[in-house]
Design a protein around this motif. Structure first.
Motif: not given
Length: 808
Positions: A767, A452-453, A456, A449, A772-773, A769-770, A776-777, A753
């Protein structure tokens, strides 16, 4: 018995080669990650410690208070009078040194011309405070004017194999300086890297700066100032007296009768704290960040923990295999402490072997780690006894940590039950193994996660509209020789169709906004001071069109209006800061900025002048000619069709107008990328180590699933005989493991988070914190886990059931 332990350990290693390989590989990879991160952390912590007096050196910085008492500016440099006055005011200070960086100094020797970016004016006390390793010559020459010390790199660049001492080089085409010595270049772990040290006393020349200015100029905060105190000196003693020092020493009336200490203050920072703890508005070089050290240290420990969990899981899972061995040993008189020693020694032996492998892997991976971290890393960082002694003990610590629970668990078997063949691992053991698997995958999912963040946010940075077009912009440093000739220079540039426009400005986007003056606004027919911090940039009339900046209302500067020399443009944020709601309210209003009185003729749209770490600053644009000399940077917009041809034309034009100055240029988009180099490096490091973490976790899962399947081969055979298909058997075996990964995801989500929320707070523009991220993780971890065990399950299900049931 020791020989017997070794022989049994070797037999177990060979007999259970898969689990042994997983243990060894997991520990080796985990230790390699730890060593790579350890080298990085040691490098970050070592900054400036090569100085023998590092713990006694302090830097003076200056804070400027804005409207409402908030900090408007915090500079690492101070005004020139502050250093000598501190020495006079505080007798405990042993020595003070001042440096003035010359970020673009034209230097020439014969036909060799360079623009030096790491040149400094340094006084005679510099070698007394900082370690200067002289190769030849004498550092004491800095006390005399027109002398220079060169680093070995610079000396070779200008003089090759010649002896440089005694030779003269031309500086800024105005004066010659004599080379008085050569010193070794500063190491990579220094917060500054001067390549030329010019004698500070050269500044006494009135045509350069002037001795009077060095004593009286409190406005030019460009002088890096350091001082040396006695060992173990309580620096708070000086810090507490600095407000009174400013009130006493600053000229009366400097702030209009207000006590200077209410408008500005001085801060002290130890030299060894600068790299990791200082992020001021004008650092000499980009510094590191102590938070990054903490983050990477935590990643190293987490990955090592995952590797240790693998060992504990697999060792306890194989308990039934070694149960008879333990029962026999206990029957013939082995004590529990002897069995614990046996299993711990096996664990330590595997860890020592893993450590040897990891040292080799670390040496091979270090160049890659240096590249993605942006640091010059070396194994020499581990050469200190304070490092290699704990490092030598690390395999024993890791071995005991990973082997203690299995040792205690295995040595607790009751020989009577074991030898009767009725031993079975208890529920507590299975629950503990499941908890370890959950912990492994929780850490892995958190790292996925985070990766990914960070990705992003880096993507968001590069895609966010900046309010100007940064592509196809070539940036040059303005030279004073172009004063009065810039129009001709610009016209020559535009004679080629590959050059679209050109402008000159005191500062350019991607730089910091540091210049500020007081402002007064027309309120009811009189100019009233406003508590607003407006940073100014001096520009010409081509600044906005060259950068593709847009107007909200009003007009740009124009040479057709003589009054524009005292008029202003402001941005939308400045409009709000000055108390106006709409651009039409501001247009035509009289204001006074510094000593210039004029009208607001236009409001420009907000742009991200600085990095996205900073909020958009209120900006006021001044027209050149009204506020000093032409200044800082030339920006040229070129056509994207033939960039090499455009650069060639720009170079020819430069040589035509500035034949004695070296031609250097950068691209605006490269400058933009440098702003976020730290985030890009962080993304690469997170990607690397999150990948490694998930691989190690999957190795453990592979070993556990292999063991679980081996214990259930007869059950699988019976189910196959009764008609069960491969899919149902796969579901039977895999569902237990996948449940653990699902639980791990539930634990990882809130942790990730919180961590990423705090990290994103360092950006003014960021950005989201979606959700779906996170989903997806979790799905990624589930898929990877399923793929890891599915091959073994399919192989077991495809085996002829007769083969598995033959012994019954």
């Amino acid at each position: 018995m020791v020989f017997n332990y070794i022989k049994v350990a070797i037999r177990n290693f060979r007999r259970h080669s898969l689990t042994s390989f997983i243990n060894l590989t997991g520990l080796a990879v985990g230790l390699t990650c730890c060593l790579l991160i350890l080298v990085y952390i040691l490098h970050e912590l070592s900054y400036d410690r090569y100085n023998q007096k590092a713990d006694r050196i302090y830097r003076v910085s200056r804070v400027f208070n804005g409207s409402g008492g908030s900090v408007a500016l915090h500079l690492s440099c101070v005004a020139p009078p502050i250093g000598p006055l501190l020495k006079n005011e505080f007798p405990d200070i042993e020595a003070v040194t001042r440096l003035l960086q010359e970020p673009n100094l034209p230097v020439r020797y014969g036909d060799k011309k360079f623009n030096e970016t790491q040149s400094f004016m340094a006084d005679e006390n510099f070698p007394k405070i900082f370690d200067l390793d002289m190769v030849e010559g004498d550092a004491a020459a800095l006390k005399d004017p027109y002398m220079v010390l060169l680093s070995e790199t610079e000396a070779h660049k200008y003089f090759g194999n010649e002896d440089p001492v005694g030779k003269a080089i031309r500086v800024d085409d105005h004066f010659d300086v004599k080379v008085a010595g050569v010193y070794k270049s500063f190491p990579s772990n220094a917060h500054m890297h001067p390549e030329l040290l010019l004698s500070f006393s050269t500044l006494n020349n009135p045509q350069i700066y002037g001795e009077v200015g060095l004593r009286t100029n409190w406005g030019n905060n460009a002088f890096s100032t350091y001082f040396l105190v006695p060992p173990h000196y309580p620096i708070e003693k000086i810090q507490a007296q600095l407000p009174a020092f400013l009130d006493k020493r600053m000229p009366a009336g400097y702030y209009g009768g207000v006590h200077p200490s209410s408008m500005t203050s001085l801060e002290l920072m130890k030299l060894t704290d600068i790299h990791l703890h200082s992020h001021l508005d004008d650092e000499l070089e980009e510094n590191g960040d102590i938070n990054k050290v903490y983050i990477f240290g935590a990643i190293a420990l987490f990955i090592l923990l995952i590797a240790c969990i693998n060992y504990m899981n697999l060792a306890t899972a194989r308990s039934s295999i070694r149960a008879r061995e333990i029962g026999i040993r206990k029957t013939i008189g082995a004590l529990r402490k002897e069995l614990i020693f046996q299993f711990l020694s096996e664990s330590v032996a595997i860890t020592v072997l893993a450590m040897l492998i990891s040292l080799i892997l670390t040496a091979l991976m270090l160049p890659y780690m240096s590249n993605i971290s942006g640091r010059v890393l070396s194994m020499r960082a581990m050469g200190s006894p304070t490092v290699w002694v704990p490092l030598a003990l690390l395999p024993f610590f890791v071995g005991v940590l990973s082997g203690l629970y299995p040792a205690l668990f295995l040595s607790s078997f009751r020989p009577v039950l074991v030898l009767k063949g009725i031993f079975k691992a208890g529920g507590a053991d299975i629950s503990f193994r499941k908890a370890l698997v959950v912990l492994q995958f929780s850490i892995s999912i958190v790292l996925i996660i985070c990766t990914a963040v960070v990705f992003q946010q880096v993507k968001y940075i590069h895609n966010k509209p900046l309010g100007y077009d940064k592509d196809h912009l070539v940036v040059l440093r303005y030279q004073s020789d172009l004063d009065g000739k810039f129009d001709a220079f610009r016209n020559q540039l535009l004679s080629d169709t590959k050059v679209l426009d050109a402008t000159v400005s005191s500062r350019i986007p991607t730089g910091r906004l540091l210049d500020e003056q007081g402002i007064s606004v027309d309120r009811g027919g009189t100019l009233q001071p406003v508590n607003a911090d407006l940073k100014y940039v001096t520009v010409d009339d081509h600044f906005l069109p060259t950068y593709g900046m847009a107007m909200t209302e009003g007009r740009n500067f124009s040479r057709n209006y003589g009054s524009d020399s005292t008029n202003f443009l402001i941005n939308e944020t400045a409009l709000s800061a000055l108390g106006w709601k709409t651009p039409s309210e501001a247009l035509g209003k009289d204001i006074k900025y510094s000593a210039i009185r004029g009208k607001i003729i236009g409001v420009m749209k907000d742009i991200h002048f600085e990095s996205l770490h900073e909020r958009i600053t209120p900006i006021i644009l001044l027209y050149f000619g009204a506020h000093g000399h032409m200044g800082g940077r030339i920006t040229i917009r070129v056509s994207g069709k033939d960039i090499p041809g455009a650069i060639g034309h720009i170079a020819d034009t430069w040589k035509q107008f500035l034949p004695d100055k070296a031609f250097d240029y950068t691209f605006m988009d490269d400058n933009f990328d440098k702003l976020y180099k730290a985030e890009t490096n962080q993304e690469a490091i997170f990607t690397l180590f999150s990948g490694i973490a998930i691989v190690i976790a999957c190795l453990g899962l592979l070993g556990l699933s292999a063991f679980a399947i081996s214990q259930r081969v007869k059950e699988i055979g019976i189910r196959r005989v009764l008609g069960a298909g491969t899919a149902s058997i796969m579901q039977l075996i895999s569902v237990d493991f996948l449940k653990l990964v699902g639980i791990a995801a539930c634990i990882a989500f809130p942790v990730a988070w919180y961590a990423m929320y705090k990290w994103l707070e360092s950006f003014a523009y960021r950005t989201y914190l979606h959700w779906w991220v996170f989903l997806a993780a979790g799905i990624t971890a589930l898929v990877v886990a399923f793929v890891t065990i599915s091959a073994l399950v399919i192989k077991a299900a495809a085996t002829n059931p007769v083969k598995n049931l033959r012994s019954e």
